[in-house]
Motif scaffolding. Structure first.
Motif, PDB file in Angstrom:
ATOM      1  N   VAL A  77       6.797  -0.519   7.188  1.00  0.00           N
ATOM      2  CA  VAL A  77       6.159   0.796   7.111  1.00  0.00           C
ATOM      3  C   VAL A  77       4.676   0.678   7.446  1.00  0.00           C
ATOM      4  O   VAL A  77       3.939   1.638   7.348  1.00  0.00           O
ATOM      5  CB  VAL A  77       6.321   1.477   5.740  1.00  0.00           C
ATOM      6  CG1 VAL A  77       7.755   1.836   5.465  1.00  0.00           C
ATOM      7  CG2 VAL A  77       5.718   0.655   4.628  1.00  0.00           C
TER       8      VAL A  77
ATOM      9  N   ARG B 206       6.011  -0.245  -2.249  1.00  0.00           N
ATOM     10  CA  ARG B 206       5.485   0.820  -1.385  1.00  0.00           C
ATOM     11  C   ARG B 206       5.949   2.218  -1.720  1.00  0.00           C
ATOM     12  O   ARG B 206       5.363   3.196  -1.245  1.00  0.00           O
ATOM     13  CB  ARG B 206       5.767   0.481   0.077  1.00  0.00           C
ATOM     14  CG  ARG B 206       5.032  -0.778   0.549  1.00  0.00           C
ATOM     15  CD  ARG B 206       3.534  -0.612   0.416  1.00  0.00           C
ATOM     16  NE  ARG B 206       2.821  -1.880   0.544  1.00  0.00           N
ATOM     17  CZ  ARG B 206       1.508  -1.978   0.410  1.00  0.00           C
ATOM     18  NH1 ARG B 206       0.773  -0.923   0.123  1.00  0.00           N
ATOM     19  NH2 ARG B 206       0.927  -3.154   0.529  1.00  0.00           N
ATOM     20  N   ALA B 207       7.015   2.325  -2.476  1.00  0.00           N
ATOM     21  CA  ALA B 207       7.419   3.616  -3.040  1.00  0.00           C
ATOM     22  C   ALA B 207       7.581   4.738  -2.024  1.00  0.00           C
ATOM     23  O   ALA B 207       7.185   5.873  -2.277  1.00  0.00           O
ATOM     24  CB  ALA B 207       6.409   4.030  -4.117  1.00  0.00           C
ATOM     25  N   CYS B 208       8.167   4.419  -0.880  1.00  0.00           N
ATOM     26  CA  CYS B 208       8.447   5.486   0.080  1.00  0.00           C
ATOM     27  C   CYS B 208       9.393   6.490  -0.592  1.00  0.00           C
ATOM     28  O   CYS B 208      10.321   6.104  -1.302  1.00  0.00           O
ATOM     29  CB  CYS B 208       9.069   4.915   1.353  1.00  0.00           C
ATOM     30  SG  CYS B 208       7.970   3.752   2.185  1.00  0.00           S
TER      31      CYS B 208
ATOM     32  N   THR C  28      15.038   1.416  -2.823  1.00  0.00           N
ATOM     33  CA  THR C  28      14.393   0.171  -3.255  1.00  0.00           C
ATOM     34  C   THR C  28      13.030   0.448  -3.880  1.00  0.00           C
ATOM     35  O   THR C  28      12.638  -0.194  -4.856  1.00  0.00           O
ATOM     36  CB  THR C  28      14.215  -0.775  -2.054  1.00  0.00           C
ATOM     37  OG1 THR C  28      15.479  -0.983  -1.436  1.00  0.00           O
ATOM     38  CG2 THR C  28      13.643  -2.109  -2.493  1.00  0.00           C
ATOM     39  N   GLY C  29      12.326   1.413  -3.315  1.00  0.00           N
ATOM     40  CA  GLY C  29      10.980   1.702  -3.806  1.00  0.00           C
ATOM     41  C   GLY C  29      10.967   2.185  -5.246  1.00  0.00           C
ATOM     42  O   GLY C  29       9.937   2.105  -5.929  1.00  0.00           O
TER      43      GLY C  29
ATOM     44  N   GLY D 231      12.444  -4.693   0.312  1.00  0.00           N
ATOM     45  CA  GLY D 231      11.072  -5.162   0.403  1.00  0.00           C
ATOM     46  C   GLY D 231      10.379  -4.809   1.704  1.00  0.00           C
ATOM     47  O   GLY D 231      10.998  -4.462   2.696  1.00  0.00           O
ATOM     48  N   GLU D 232       9.063  -4.860   1.628  1.00  0.00           N
ATOM     49  CA  GLU D 232       8.216  -4.671   2.802  1.00  0.00           C
ATOM     50  C   GLU D 232       7.850  -6.079   3.300  1.00  0.00           C
ATOM     51  O   GLU D 232       7.077  -6.802   2.653  1.00  0.00           O
ATOM     52  CB  GLU D 232       6.965  -3.865   2.410  1.00  0.00           C
ATOM     53  CG  GLU D 232       5.811  -3.915   3.388  1.00  0.00           C
ATOM     54  CD  GLU D 232       6.217  -3.591   4.823  1.00  0.00           C
ATOM     55  OE1 GLU D 232       6.709  -2.495   5.068  1.00  0.00           O
ATOM     56  OE2 GLU D 232       6.035  -4.472   5.691  1.00  0.00           O
TER      57      GLU D 232
ATOM     58  N   PHE E  42      11.796   8.406   0.146  1.00  0.00           N
ATOM     59  CA  PHE E  42      13.236   8.522   0.433  1.00  0.00           C
ATOM     60  C   PHE E  42      13.999   7.262   0.058  1.00  0.00           C
ATOM     61  O   PHE E  42      15.209   7.195   0.207  1.00  0.00           O
ATOM     62  CB  PHE E  42      13.426   8.749   1.945  1.00  0.00           C
ATOM     63  CG  PHE E  42      12.690   7.730   2.773  1.00  0.00           C
ATOM     64  CD1 PHE E  42      13.250   6.495   3.030  1.00  0.00           C
ATOM     65  CD2 PHE E  42      11.401   7.985   3.235  1.00  0.00           C
ATOM     66  CE1 PHE E  42      12.564   5.544   3.764  1.00  0.00           C
ATOM     67  CE2 PHE E  42      10.709   7.040   3.971  1.00  0.00           C
ATOM     68  CZ  PHE E  42      11.286   5.816   4.230  1.00  0.00           C
ATOM     69  N   CYS E  43      13.282   6.225  -0.408  1.00  0.00           N
ATOM     70  CA  CYS E  43      13.869   4.886  -0.451  1.00  0.00           C
ATOM     71  C   CYS E  43      14.296   4.469  -1.851  1.00  0.00           C
ATOM     72  O   CYS E  43      13.515   4.506  -2.803  1.00  0.00           O
ATOM     73  CB  CYS E  43      12.869   3.882   0.102  1.00  0.00           C
ATOM     74  SG  CYS E  43      13.471   2.193   0.010  1.00  0.00           S
TER      75      CYS E  43
ATOM     76  N   CYS F 193      10.261  -3.405  -4.203  1.00  0.00           N
ATOM     77  CA  CYS F 193       9.200  -3.120  -3.230  1.00  0.00           C
ATOM     78  C   CYS F 193       8.131  -2.269  -3.901  1.00  0.00           C
ATOM     79  O   CYS F 193       8.436  -1.416  -4.735  1.00  0.00           O
ATOM     80  CB  CYS F 193       9.769  -2.377  -2.018  1.00  0.00           C
ATOM     81  SG  CYS F 193       8.532  -2.020  -0.743  1.00  0.00           S
TER      82      CYS F 193
ATOM     83  N   CYS G 211      14.811   0.964   7.076  1.00  0.00           N
ATOM     84  CA  CYS G 211      13.983  -0.021   6.397  1.00  0.00           C
ATOM     85  C   CYS G 211      14.160  -0.066   4.891  1.00  0.00           C
ATOM     86  O   CYS G 211      13.846   0.871   4.187  1.00  0.00           O
ATOM     87  CB  CYS G 211      12.520   0.246   6.714  1.00  0.00           C
ATOM     88  SG  CYS G 211      11.397  -0.635   5.664  1.00  0.00           S
ATOM     89  N   GLY G 212      14.653  -1.191   4.435  1.00  0.00           N
ATOM     90  CA  GLY G 212      14.632  -1.499   3.022  1.00  0.00           C
ATOM     91  C   GLY G 212      15.259  -0.493   2.115  1.00  0.00           C
ATOM     92  O   GLY G 212      14.719  -0.230   1.052  1.00  0.00           O
TER      93      GLY G 212
HETATM   94  S1  SF4 Z   1      11.677  -1.096   1.159  1.00  0.00           S
HETATM   95 FE1  SF4 Z   1      10.712  -0.203   3.014  1.00  0.00          FE
HETATM   96  S2  SF4 Z   1      11.258   1.994   2.886  1.00  0.00           S
HETATM   97 FE2  SF4 Z   1      11.640   1.123   0.843  1.00  0.00          FE
HETATM   98  S3  SF4 Z   1       9.754   1.498  -0.353  1.00  0.00           S
HETATM   99 FE3  SF4 Z   1       9.607  -0.553   0.567  1.00  0.00          FE
HETATM  100  S4  SF4 Z   1       8.508  -0.241   2.487  1.00  0.00           S
HETATM  101 FE4  SF4 Z   1       9.277   1.790   1.833  1.00  0.00          FE
END
Ligand code: SF4
Length: 416
Positions: free
Chosen positions: A259, A174-176, A181-182, A225-226, A178-179, A172, A409-410
């Motif tokens: 997100v 988006r690099a949240c 996957t990011g 993923g987003e 806490f995540c 993903c 999410c993800g």
């Molecule tokens: S998978 Fe969801 S929470 Fe994780 S970085 Fe991507 S958008 Fe953010």
């Protein structure tokens, strides 16, 4: 470790719509970066039967009727039964007799069997969870892997139902903060057929455990993923998931979790798929607070997000669900709760969102920011404040037994 934060289960009741891919901006670590315009993975060779566009193209080329397409999926997904009866999916191609018995011209049936494969992906690992669910590691022909999660629910009447959590991308962008996957970045967008094969693999897994495939009732796009960054393929997969000829899942049992990197894409989803449920990972109800955990929020304002939710609510006739990860000393103050209550209340009495509070579970990604789980007292206090403000909400408490099946999410990352 990874955990899927998924609160949706209780949210299956809220409606959503699908967005489309408008220009998004990826903001990482404070810098504005053009959005990743990755195409979906190249079509697998041979193409899988779940590629509805390809099957419809084949039917057109060979002068087949829509009824042939329906018959094909009745054989493949329902053991020949017409309509939306009990699913009996298979992992092998129909044979020639099965197709010709269903009025396929023999030449077209032979070409179809030589041109398509039953599945283009495979399961390389199944990890049962202590709560009765499963994590599936799905290998694509491109060499990428994604994770799919099956979550088990036992209702008060004793009925057992499953929700499948689908991945829409490899990694993903988006690099949240806490995540998990990011942290791996975006590797690829999944084509619709690869998204759908995750659903089919989940059905096949249940069948192999003598669990009726029909007990898989709910779908959430909360894996890797987003989803709205892979809009067109996610939209195609929604068409097939809900298509009577194919999986025939009610849109009200499908939730897209986002997100909301670009609020306008929520409007597009509202136009394209208003019957599907929408969950928005908010994590902060002021601009400043939201940007702490969701870097992509820096490209838009919280007011724009609110307006997009209002548009979606009007189009769909339902409010979205808000997901709120509670992190100690980051977004769990009384003031943050008041902001969240205001944001929810601003959506109007008719469309006031349901709020799912998710206590942060430690991840390697969050550890980089020093994130910790709030105390139970703080979580309860935050929740009480929302209740006092008449905001419908619940806390998704994690437990040793449920952690792997109770994520948001993800938050999937491979190999942990
Ligand atoms: S998978 Fe969801 S929470 Fe994780 S970085 Fe991507 S958008 Fe953010």
């Amino acid at each position: 470790m990874f955990f899927i934060l998924l609160l949706l289960l209780a949210a299956v009741a809220s409606p959503l719509a699908l967005p489309s891919a408008t220009p998004h901006f990826r903001l990482m670590r404070g810098s504005l970066i053009p959005p990743p315009l990755l195409p979906p993975l190249p079509p697998d060779s041979p193409t899988g039967l779940l590629d509805l566009d390809a099957i419809e193209g084949f039917a057109h080329t060979h002068n087949l009727q829509q009824s042939h397409v329906s018959n094909l999926y009745n054989v493949f997904l329902r053991n020949g039964s017409a309509g939306c009866g009990v699913a009996a999916p298979r992992s092998s191609l129909p044979d020639l007799n099965e197709l010709t018995d269903k009025s396929f011209p023999k030449a077209a049936a032979m070409t179809l069997l030589n041109s398509f494969s039953a599945l283009t992906s495979s399961i390389t690992k199944v990890i049962p969870s202590s709560s009765g669910g499963y994590r599936l590691l799905v290998l694509l022909t491109t060499g990428h892997s994604v994770e799919t999660v099956l979550i088990k629910h036992t209702h008060s009447n004793g009925k057992i139902r499953y929700t499948v959590c689908l991945s829409s991308q490899v990694g993903c962008a988006r690099a949240c903060s806490f995540c998990a996957t990011g942290t791996i970045g975006l590797k690829a967008n999944l084509p619709a057929s690869s998204i759908l094969e995750q659903f089919l693999h989940a059905q096949l897994l249940l069948a192999s455990e003598n669990i009726p495939a029909s007990s898989l009732t709910n779908v959430v796009f909360m894996g890797q993923g987003e989803p709205l960054d892979n809009y067109s393929e996610v939209l195609k997969s929604l068409r097939s998931l809900t298509h009577q000829c194919m999986f025939n899942v009610s849109p009200s049992r499908i939730t897209v979790s986002t997100v909301a990197p670009v609020p306008s894409i929520i409007k597009r989803l509202a136009d394209d798929a208003p019957a599907v449920n929408l969950a928005v990972s908010l994590h902060g109800a002021t601009q400043e607070l939201r940007e702490l955990t969701v870097p992509s929020a820096r490209g838009t304002s919280i007011e724009e997000l609110g307006a997009a939710l209002d548009y979606h609510a009007k189009k769909s006739g339902r409010g979205a669900m808000l997901e709120y990860l509670l992190i100690d000393d980051v977004n769990d103050s009384d003031c943050a709760a008041e902001s969240l209550a205001d944001f929810a209340r601003d959506r109007g009495a008719k469309f006031k969102p349901f709020v799912n509070l998710i206590p942060y579970n430690p991840t390697l990604a969050g550890a980089n920011f020093g994130y910790e789980t709030p105390t139970d007292e703080r979580i309860n206090s935050f929740h009480d404040l929302l209740k006092k403000e008449e905001i419908q909400s619940s806390v998704r408490w994690s437990s040793a037994a449920g952690r792997d099946a109770n994520a948001a999410c993800g938050q999937l990352v491979l190999g942990e």
